[in-house]
Each structure stands twice: as structure tokens, then as C-alpha cells.
Design a protein around this motif. Structure first.
Motif, PDB file in Angstrom:
ATOM      1  N   TYR A 117       0.808  -1.219   0.000  1.00  0.00           N
ATOM      2  CA  TYR A 117       0.000   0.000   0.000  1.00  0.00           C
ATOM      3  C   TYR A 117       0.842   1.271   0.000  1.00  0.00           C
ATOM      4  O   TYR A 117       1.863   1.354   0.689  1.00  0.00           O
ATOM      5  CB  TYR A 117      -0.921   0.022   1.222  1.00  0.00           C
ATOM      6  N   ASN A 118       0.359   2.261  -0.766  1.00  0.00           N
ATOM      7  CA  ASN A 118       0.886   3.621  -0.696  1.00  0.00           C
ATOM      8  C   ASN A 118      -0.114   4.490   0.068  1.00  0.00           C
ATOM      9  O   ASN A 118      -0.967   3.964   0.781  1.00  0.00           O
ATOM     10  CB  ASN A 118       1.182   4.150  -2.103  1.00  0.00           C
ATOM     11  N   CYS A 141       0.375  11.673  -4.518  1.00  0.00           N
ATOM     12  CA  CYS A 141       1.810  11.959  -4.703  1.00  0.00           C
ATOM     13  C   CYS A 141       2.542  12.311  -3.424  1.00  0.00           C
ATOM     14  O   CYS A 141       3.427  11.585  -2.960  1.00  0.00           O
ATOM     15  CB  CYS A 141       1.986  13.113  -5.687  1.00  0.00           C
ATOM     16  N   CYS A 142       2.235  13.484  -2.856  1.00  0.00           N
ATOM     17  CA  CYS A 142       3.031  14.018  -1.741  1.00  0.00           C
ATOM     18  C   CYS A 142       2.944  13.164  -0.479  1.00  0.00           C
ATOM     19  O   CYS A 142       3.985  12.877   0.138  1.00  0.00           O
ATOM     20  CB  CYS A 142       2.598  15.439  -1.406  1.00  0.00           C
ATOM     21  N   ALA A 147       5.613   9.506   3.436  1.00  0.00           N
ATOM     22  CA  ALA A 147       5.643   8.239   4.177  1.00  0.00           C
ATOM     23  C   ALA A 147       6.839   7.391   3.775  1.00  0.00           C
ATOM     24  O   ALA A 147       7.514   6.793   4.622  1.00  0.00           O
ATOM     25  CB  ALA A 147       4.338   7.479   3.954  1.00  0.00           C
ATOM     26  N   LEU A 148       7.114   7.325   2.478  1.00  0.00           N
ATOM     27  CA  LEU A 148       8.253   6.559   1.985  1.00  0.00           C
ATOM     28  C   LEU A 148       9.563   7.094   2.539  1.00  0.00           C
ATOM     29  O   LEU A 148      10.414   6.343   3.026  1.00  0.00           O
ATOM     30  CB  LEU A 148       8.274   6.611   0.457  1.00  0.00           C
ATOM     31  N   GLN A 205       5.772   2.653   4.826  1.00  0.00           N
ATOM     32  CA  GLN A 205       6.562   2.896   6.025  1.00  0.00           C
ATOM     33  C   GLN A 205       7.489   1.733   6.346  1.00  0.00           C
ATOM     34  O   GLN A 205       8.481   1.896   7.059  1.00  0.00           O
ATOM     35  CB  GLN A 205       5.628   3.194   7.204  1.00  0.00           C
ATOM     36  N   ASP A 206       7.196   0.561   5.789  1.00  0.00           N
ATOM     37  CA  ASP A 206       8.047  -0.610   6.021  1.00  0.00           C
ATOM     38  C   ASP A 206       9.407  -0.475   5.343  1.00  0.00           C
ATOM     39  O   ASP A 206      10.357  -1.171   5.712  1.00  0.00           O
ATOM     40  CB  ASP A 206       7.356  -1.877   5.519  1.00  0.00           C
ATOM     41  N   ILE A 207       9.506   0.379   4.352  1.00  0.00           N
ATOM     42  CA  ILE A 207      10.786   0.515   3.642  1.00  0.00           C
ATOM     43  C   ILE A 207      11.844   1.096   4.557  1.00  0.00           C
ATOM     44  O   ILE A 207      13.003   0.659   4.538  1.00  0.00           O
ATOM     45  CB  ILE A 207      10.589   1.323   2.347  1.00  0.00           C
TER      46      ILE A 207
END
Length: 541
Positions: free
Chosen positions: A77-78, A82-83, A88-89, A418-420
Motif C-alpha cells: 500500500y501507498n 503523490c506528496c 511516508a516513503l 513505512q516498512d521501507i
């Protein structure tokens, strides 16, 4: 009727177990602190079914190869836009926690407020680049930033990147960016030469930066490659456009049917899953001129995606030539679902593709009808947090890290942006700083190492423009702004077609309470939403 009280008790128990130190497998342990090179590729406004490996007719052989040699996530999930996705990323936090609960302020139009909706990245967070730089990585970025334009304190070099080339603001012209949406290298504006094309330029500069990093020493690198494609204006190269011209003459429902057949054949879409229907007019009800123009807009969109794939091939070929491909993690995803912002039927056509306006973001737009088709089998599109807006293709390739037995398989566990942050900290042996909000993500390393157990048993939350959701294991509560909450069992209804609110009123209320508690704690504006564009309109009066 399900036993809600028993379900709640079991889920609470699982949550308690999740707070304990997780089991570390031998493979997982081997990958921790292994310090590979890390590449995160983010594309812009691409739908769930727009890659070959997710069912598309668009030719994406290089990206499909990432799936064949790596892992293909089906429930990643994103943030639906865009922003907030970029926030979050980049930070591992909810976008509201870092000041981008809605959008970043347009260039030259500061909102003049502080807090969850201030419109630029705040100082109470870190970034992937800052964390990895502190762990000895060289930190490189090319492409679209979109985390605050007017305050240079928010720009990439001030937030952990050592080298940057790209567009600080949002949409740009692919051939000749202009006005307050130009190209920057480091902190300085730069001109673009004749023949410049954004997708190519961002890849070429990324390769240049990696080459420079290699020459400087043996430190691993982190590259964030954020393409503006296939965001409007759909500035496809003519040769890429012509490759697809005429392939969409049968219309959106025919496109969806063909993609769904490929999704079922690959195992991406279960045989029992009912795809969301298309809500547009019958293709046959349109006249020849309308159908021809719509074929052209979709061909332009496909051409932009084809160009991304060509450039992924160029990047991987470079890594192979330097011997870095084996120990480089590549993660590929989109920032939201396909974009409906061009009205119901999009805008522009073949003439605009062949002779695009320059130094402007005017141009071809996809439109709602094609966007709905591009997100098949799901409902909705960009802006929304139904599956069509917030569930993205996600691929991970890492030859040295992914077990041979797992390569080419689908990961069906839930994960999100957020897992990244948690994952790169895990593989890089980095440390998340103290004194700021805790990272909201969980490491995906167990999934990468071949485990098939959930990394999330706690609820996950979303809000954008008043559209909201909470996912708790297989249950998802979701709503459009000012509409009733809907409840879905995604294990049996992945496409969100059968609302169980009436059958599960207690669970619905429990999830509403969880969302409202989270929203209150996080600073989400509700029940009345915050919308930056509405705010600016009233501010200017």
C-alpha cells in the motif's frame, strides 16, 4: 455470523505477540547488516494493472524480469496521492506526522500554517537518506522530490542526500520543464539541453552518480530514483506512442477483460474473485472521433510506461556491467493508482502528442474512464484509499538476498510504504534516531528471506482529503469523504464489492473507534477535512 468478540480477542493476542522480539530465521539473520546497495524506484500515477507482470498489454520486459528474478507483492500500500506517499516513503512515518497530511504547497504559495497540513516536510523526522548516510552509505537521488519547494531546508541535500538532480516541485514537462517547475542539480537551477527527456535524463544522471560513487571508494550506495512518468502531461516520445496507437480501439471494458484474464492466468487474481465493474459509458455509444481520441490518450500513457521500462533495463544493464547487480536491492513501486484528474474522458490527443506544448504542464491527460480500467480489478483511483487508489505494484529484486526457491513468487502478506524505512535499517545495519516519532513500519526482511507470515498484525491507517481507511489483518474499513464507512473481508472480497457493515456492526464500530483514536493522536482533520486547494482559495479572498 462471525464471532466478533472471539475475533477481537484473537487479534489482540496476535498484536501482543507482535510487540515481542520477532523470530529471526537463519536466512533473515544472514541478510541483516549485509549492507547491499539499495535502489528505490518510485513511478508516478501508474495503475495496479499497468505492468506486464500485473496483467498489462504494455510491454515491460525489464520490469517483469525484476518480478521473475525477485518477489512480486500483491498487497502493498501507498498513501493514495503523490506528496503523502513520498512523505511516508522517505520518513517511515504517517504523512500527517511530518507536515504533509494533504499536499505540499504549490511553488510560491506558502500556506502560512504549521502542523500536520503545513505543506512541507517538518524538522521532527528523519529520512531514508539521512539514516543511510549516517551508516556510511553514499546517498543519491534523481527525479521528483515534491516534499516542499519554497523552503530550501526541505530540499534533498538538506535532508540527507549528497547528490541530487531533478524537479523539486510536482508535475513537469517531460521535454522542456519551465517556469517554477524547472530542473535543479544540487541546490541550483540548471538548463536542460536540446533533446532532453525526463525519464532518460533521470536514469542517465543516476548512472552517472553511481559511477562517481564507485570511483570514490567501496562504500555502498543508496539511490532514490523518482520518475515523474506517467504523471500528466503524458509527454510520450512519438516512437513509443506509435507503438501503442490503435491497440486501445476496443475500449476500456475490453482492456479490463484482457488484463483480468492475464491476472487469473498468473495467479495474481483468484478465480473466485469478482472484479470491480467499469462505471463509464459503453464504448459503442461513443462516436468514431471520440473513440479515436481516447485510443490516442491511452497510447500516450502506455508509451510513457514503456519508456520507464526501457530505462529500468538501462539501469540494470549498467549494474551488471559493474558487477553490482548481485548485491543490489531494487524496490519498484507507484505512488498511487492511475490518475483520473483529467476529467471523465481525459484531454488532448494525437496532435498534442506529436507537437506537445513546452515549458508547461498543459498536455494530454488520461481521464477517469481509462484510470478506472488501469486499476483493474479494483475500485477507485488516485486520491482514494480504496484498493484502486492505494494498492500499488511492488517488486523486490536482490539476487544475493532472495532465496532461489522464492524467486519469481508472489508475496501475499500485507506491507506498506513505512516498512521501507524499517527494511533498509535492517539490511544496512543503520540506526533510527531518537528524539523523533517512532518509525511506523516493520522490516520486510522476513518476507524477502522467504518467510510467509504476517509482518503486520496491528491496524494500519490512512487519511487523504477525508477519504479514510483502516486495515486490520483481513478486515478493511474504508470510506469516501462524507460517505458512510464500508466494511470488507479482503480474504474473500479483495475488490471491495460486498459491504459487510450490516452483518458485522460491532466490528465496524470497533474499527471506527480505532481509526478515530489514531486520527486524533495523529492530528488528522475530521470530521471536516483539510484540503489545501480549498484553503488557498479562501486564503486569497
Amino acid at each position: 455470523m462471525r464471532l466478533n468478540f472471539l475475533l477481537s480477542i484473537l487479534l489482540a493476542c496476535f498484536q501482543g505477540l507482535a510487540s515481542l522480539p520477532r523470530h529471526v530465521s537463519a536466512a533473515d539473520s544472514k541478510l541483516s547488516d549485509s549492507r547491499p546497495n539499495i535502489i528505490v524506484v518510485l513511478v508516478d500515477d501508474m495503475g495496479y494493472s499497468d505492468l506486464g507482470c500485473y496483467g498489462s498489454e504494455i510491454e515491460t520486459p525489464h520490469i517483469d524480469k525484476l518480478a521473475r528474478q525477485g518477489l512480486q507483492f500483491t498487497q502493498f500500500y501507498n498513501q493514495g496521492r503523490c506528496c503523502p506517499t513520498r512523505a511516508a516513503l522517505m520518513t517511515g512515518l504517517q504523512p500527517h506526522q511530518v507536515g504533509i497530511g494533504h499536499m505540499t504547497a504549490p511553488p510560491g504559495q506558502p500556506l502560512g500554517i504549521d502542523g500536520p497540513y503545513q505543506g512541507y516536510l517538518n524538522d521532527n523526522c528523519t529520512t531514508l537518506a539521512a539514516v543511510l548516510k549516517s551508516a556510511g552509505y553514499r546517498t543519491l537521488m534523481t527525479g521528483k522530490w515534491h516534499l516542499g519547494a519554497d523552503r530550501q531546508e526541505c530540499w534533498p541535500l538538506q535532508r540527507g542526500f549528497e547528490q541530487y538532480y531533478g524537479c523539486i516541485s510536482g508535475a513537469i514537462n517531460y521535454f522542456k520543464p519551465g517556469g517554477n517547475r524547472g530542473i535543479v542539480e544540487g541546490n541550483e537551477p540548471v538548463d536542460t539541453p536540446a533533446g532532453w527527456y525526463a525519464t532518460d535524463a533521470f536514469t542517465d544522471k543516476a548512472i552517472e552518480y553511481i559511477s562517481q560513487s564507485n570511483e570514490a571508494g567501496d562504500s555502498p550506495f543508496f539511490l532514490y530514483l523518482a520518475y515523474n512518468a506517467p504523471h500528466w502531461p503524458l509527454n510520450a516520445k512519438v516512437k513509443d506512442f506509435e507503438k501503442y496507437r490503435g491497440k486501445y480501439s476496443a475500449g476500456w471494458r475490453a482492456l479490463m477483460k484482457a488484463r483480468q484474464e492475464r491476472q487469473r492466468a498468473s495467479g495474481l487474481l483468484a478465480d473466485a474473485t469478482e472484479p470491480a465493474p467499469h462505471h463509464g459509458p459503453k464504448w459503442e455509444s461513443l462516436n468514431d472521433k471520440q473513440r479515436d481520441r481516447l485510443d490516442a490518450t491511452m497510447a500516450a500513457y502506455a508509451g510513457c510506461i514503456d519508456s520507464i521500462d526501457q530505462n529500468i533495463g538501462k539501469l540494470v544493464e549498467f549494474l551488471e556491467s559493474t558487477g553490482q547487480d548481485e548485491n543490489t536491492v531494487i524496490m519498484f513501486m507507484s505512488d498511487n493508482g492511475a490518475c483520473q484528474e483529467g476529467g471523465k474522458f481525459g484531454s488532448g490527443g494525437e496532435a498534442m502528442v506529436r507537437n506537445p506544448p513546452l515549458a508547461t504542464t498543459d498536455g494530454v491527460r488520461l481521464g477517469l474512464q481509462w484510470a478506472e480500467a488501469c486499476n483493474t480489478p479494483f475500485r477507485k483511483y488516485k486520491h482514494f484509499v480504496h484498493e484502486g487508489g492505494a494498492c500499488t505494484p511492488m517488486l523486490v529484486q536482490w539476487p544475493a538476498g532472495i532465496p532461489a526457491s522464492s524467486r519469481g513468487t508472489m508475496v501475499r502478506q500485507t506491507a506498506y510504504l513505512q516498512d521501507i524505512m524499517a527494511t533498509v535499517i535492517d539490511v544496512a545495519g543503520a540506526t533510527y534516531p531518537t528524539g523523533i516519532p517512532a518509525c511506523q513500519g516493520k522490516s520486510m526482511l522476513p518476507l524477502i528471506a522467504g518467510e510467509d507470515s504476517p509482518i503486520h498484525t496491528e491496524p494500519l491507517f490512512w487519511e487523504h482529503e477525508g477519504n479514510a481507511a483502516v486495515r486490520w489483518n483481513d478486515w478493511k474499513l474504508v470510506r469516501e469523504y462524507e460517505q458512510p464507512w464500508e466494511l470488507y473481508d479482503l480474504a474473500h472480497d479483495r475488490t471491495e464489492l460486498h459491504d459487510l457493515s450490516g452483518e458485522e456492526p460491532q466490528l465496524r464500530q470497533e474499527l471506527i473507534a480505532k481509526w478515530e483514536a489514531w486520527a486524533t493522536e495523529t492530528g488528522v482533520a475530521f470530521p471536516e477535512r483539510f484540503n489545501m486547494y480549498e484553503f488557498l482559495k479562501h486564503k486569497d479572498k
